[in-house]
Scaffold this active site. Structure first.
Site, PDB file in Angstrom:
ATOM      1  N   ALA A  97     -20.935 -13.008  10.413  1.00  0.00           N
ATOM      2  CA  ALA A  97     -19.778 -12.120  10.303  1.00  0.00           C
ATOM      3  C   ALA A  97     -19.573 -11.410  11.626  1.00  0.00           C
ATOM      4  O   ALA A  97     -19.014 -10.316  11.685  1.00  0.00           O
ATOM      5  CB  ALA A  97     -19.947 -11.124   9.164  1.00  0.00           C
ATOM      6  N   SER A  98     -20.080 -12.036  12.695  1.00  0.00           N
ATOM      7  CA  SER A  98     -19.849 -11.562  14.063  1.00  0.00           C
ATOM      8  C   SER A  98     -20.254 -10.105  14.225  1.00  0.00           C
ATOM      9  O   SER A  98     -21.400  -9.747  13.988  1.00  0.00           O
ATOM     10  CB  SER A  98     -18.384 -11.806  14.448  1.00  0.00           C
ATOM     11  OG  SER A  98     -18.184 -11.618  15.823  1.00  0.00           O
ATOM     12  N   HIS A  99     -19.312  -9.239  14.610  1.00  0.00           N
ATOM     13  CA  HIS A  99     -19.623  -7.840  14.921  1.00  0.00           C
ATOM     14  C   HIS A  99     -19.562  -6.932  13.697  1.00  0.00           C
ATOM     15  O   HIS A  99     -19.783  -5.727  13.815  1.00  0.00           O
ATOM     16  CB  HIS A  99     -18.639  -7.317  15.962  1.00  0.00           C
ATOM     17  CG  HIS A  99     -17.216  -7.340  15.491  1.00  0.00           C
ATOM     18  ND1 HIS A  99     -16.428  -8.469  15.599  1.00  0.00           N
ATOM     19  CD2 HIS A  99     -16.457  -6.399  14.872  1.00  0.00           C
ATOM     20  CE1 HIS A  99     -15.239  -8.208  15.077  1.00  0.00           C
ATOM     21  NE2 HIS A  99     -15.228  -6.962  14.630  1.00  0.00           N
TER      22      HIS A  99
END
Length: 467
Positions: A97-99
């Protein structure tokens, strides 16, 4: 809360909007949207505590659909994309979910060239989910199952791809002292391999993942206080910070000052354009420093909607070889057609080695701007995100009434320019929030833009609520 589905992937809160069946459904829809002859899919994940379980579901789904799974394990998103584009894999899936905060997770998809899915591709996935016979043709009997194949060479392949483009020997001679903060994310192992091969003295902090990340996941200055302290205490040449899936890069200079992730793209551009002139592609929210860089080298700047695939597609369309996003994402298609923090690290160290100047010198090459990034939670006003067309139409009318704009762009959200100062307001692709970015010559002026923007957003939300 609903799943967020966009060109930035599919993501949500695990156990709430993301459940086991959702992973099966979306992977099945992805497989339905790619050619039937596809036989193999590369699979990787970041370090989120939910990643292993999602990876297991993804592996089983792919094998049952008759696909061989090139299992990379924990890796960065750019590593997964590089591997997919340089092997016979017919596509790739990254569990990340990346950042986003640690409770978020899900999936990013790429095609056989290691390029993220376009808006058209995402529509195909959505359309597949609506079909009555969705997924039925995918499932194989035991004679036609795929198999899992360990692909632990992916990190080395990615590193060699990066090193093949830079002056390795020049960097090695400098023996830079580097502090790296991967934020407990997936980039720790590849950071160590890359920097040791560049003969750097390496200090790692915030390396170990856990239930939560050791610092907030976005590599923005307010989250990098420990990195600033260690760089200063250790008299290091530079500090680097990344987000959980390793596609974004931020810099702390030799004085122990986090210079802001907007400088990453500008300084990497300085490094790259000294050797090869090329037009530049970036998104609407990227700092005006890019325009000054382009003017210095006599090249053009093309701006796109937010979302790295939009930047990548424009780069490939016009044949340019440098671009990215102001959040610390550097894209050089000839190396890797996605945001790649390892490419950024290599370009910055090469610039420091060849020019023999500290990293703080390069911030002085650009006009001083103040950028502020804030967000408003949609559910403070509405239970679900509103239709974007309705929200932006109301917002644009309010802006025309309230602000004396020199130009207004509605390419992605609403961006208002007043001279060379601006504010950009848009609904996020990855979270149920409204993002507000402003850039001005002083922090006071940038904050004025933000406060004005917040007022306009609240007014627009209340108008929608009252309808």
């Amino acid at each position: 809360m609903s799943l967020m589905i966009s060109v930035s992937g599919i993501r949500g809160i695990v156990g709430d909007s993301v459940k086991p069946g959702d992973i099966v459904r979306f992977i099945s829809a992805f497989l339905s949207s790619i050619p039937d002859k596809s036989n193999s899919i590369a699979l990787g994940r970041d370090t989120r505590v939910t990643g292993e379980a999602i990876e297991s579901i993804a592996t089983g789904t792919l094998i049952w659909a008759g696909k061989d799974v090139y299992s990379i394990g924990v890796c960065t998103t750019p590593t997964l994309l590089y591997y997919t584009g340089h092997t016979d894999a017919d596509g790739g899936i990254m569990v990340t979910a990346s950042h986003n905060p640690p409770e978020w997770n899900a999936l990013k998809f790429c095609n056989s060239n290691g390029i993220f899915l376009s808006q058209v591709d995402i529509k195909k996935i959505k359309d597949s989910l609506q079909k009555d016979d969705f997924g039925k043709r995918l499932w194989k009997n035991y004679r036609s199952f795929g198999k899992r194949i360990d692909s632990r060479n992916a990190l080395d392949m990615h590193i060699q791809g990066v090193l093949s483009t830079i002056n390795v020997e020049k960097i090695k001679k400098k023996k830079f002292k580097v502090v790296v903060d991967p934020g407990g994310g997936a980039s720790g192992d590849i950071d160590k391999k890359l920097l040791h091969m560049l003969n750097c003295e390496l200090i790692m902090i915030n390396e170990k993942p856990g239930i939560s990340f050791p610092r907030a996941p976005e590599p923005v200055p307010e989250n990098l206080k420990t990195l600033e302290k260690v760089v200063k205490e250790q008299s290091a040449d530079i500090g680097f910070a990344q987000d959980p899936d390793g596609d974004r890069l931020s810099i702390v200079d030799e004085r122990g000052i986090a210079i802001g992730e907007e400088y990453t793209l500008a300084i990497c551009g300085e490094s790259y354009l000294r050797k090869r002139k090329t037009d530049i592609v970036c998104n609407l929210s990227t700092s005006s420093m890019i325009d000054h860089l382009a003017k210095r080298y006599g090249v053009k700047v093309y701006r796109t909607k937010i979302g790295e695939i939009n930047v990548t597609e424009k780069l490939l369309e016009i044949g340019a070889d440098f671009g990215g996003e102001g959040n610390g994402g550097v894209i050089i298609p000839s190396i890797n057609p996605c945001r790649d923090s390892m490419v950024g690290i290599a370009l910055i160290l090469q610039l420091m080695a060849e020019e023999e100047k500290p990293i703080s010198y390069y911030t002085s090459l650009f006009p001083r701007f103040s950028m502020i990034k804030e967000k408003i939670k949609i559910n403070d006003y509405l239970p679900e995100p509103p239709a974007s067309t309705d929200f932006y139409n109301i917002l644009e009318k309010l802006i025309k009434k309230e602000l004396n704009a020199s130009s207004i762009s509605t390419l992605d959200g609403v961006k208002v320019n007043i001279g060379d100062e601006w504010i950009h307001i848009r609904m996020s692709n990855t979270e149920p929030i409204i993002r507000l970015f402003s850039e001005a010559h002083t922090s006071e002026r940038a904050q004025w833009f933000i406060e004005k923007g917040k007022t306009l957003v609240r007014t627009a939300m209340n108008k929608i609520k009252g309808c």
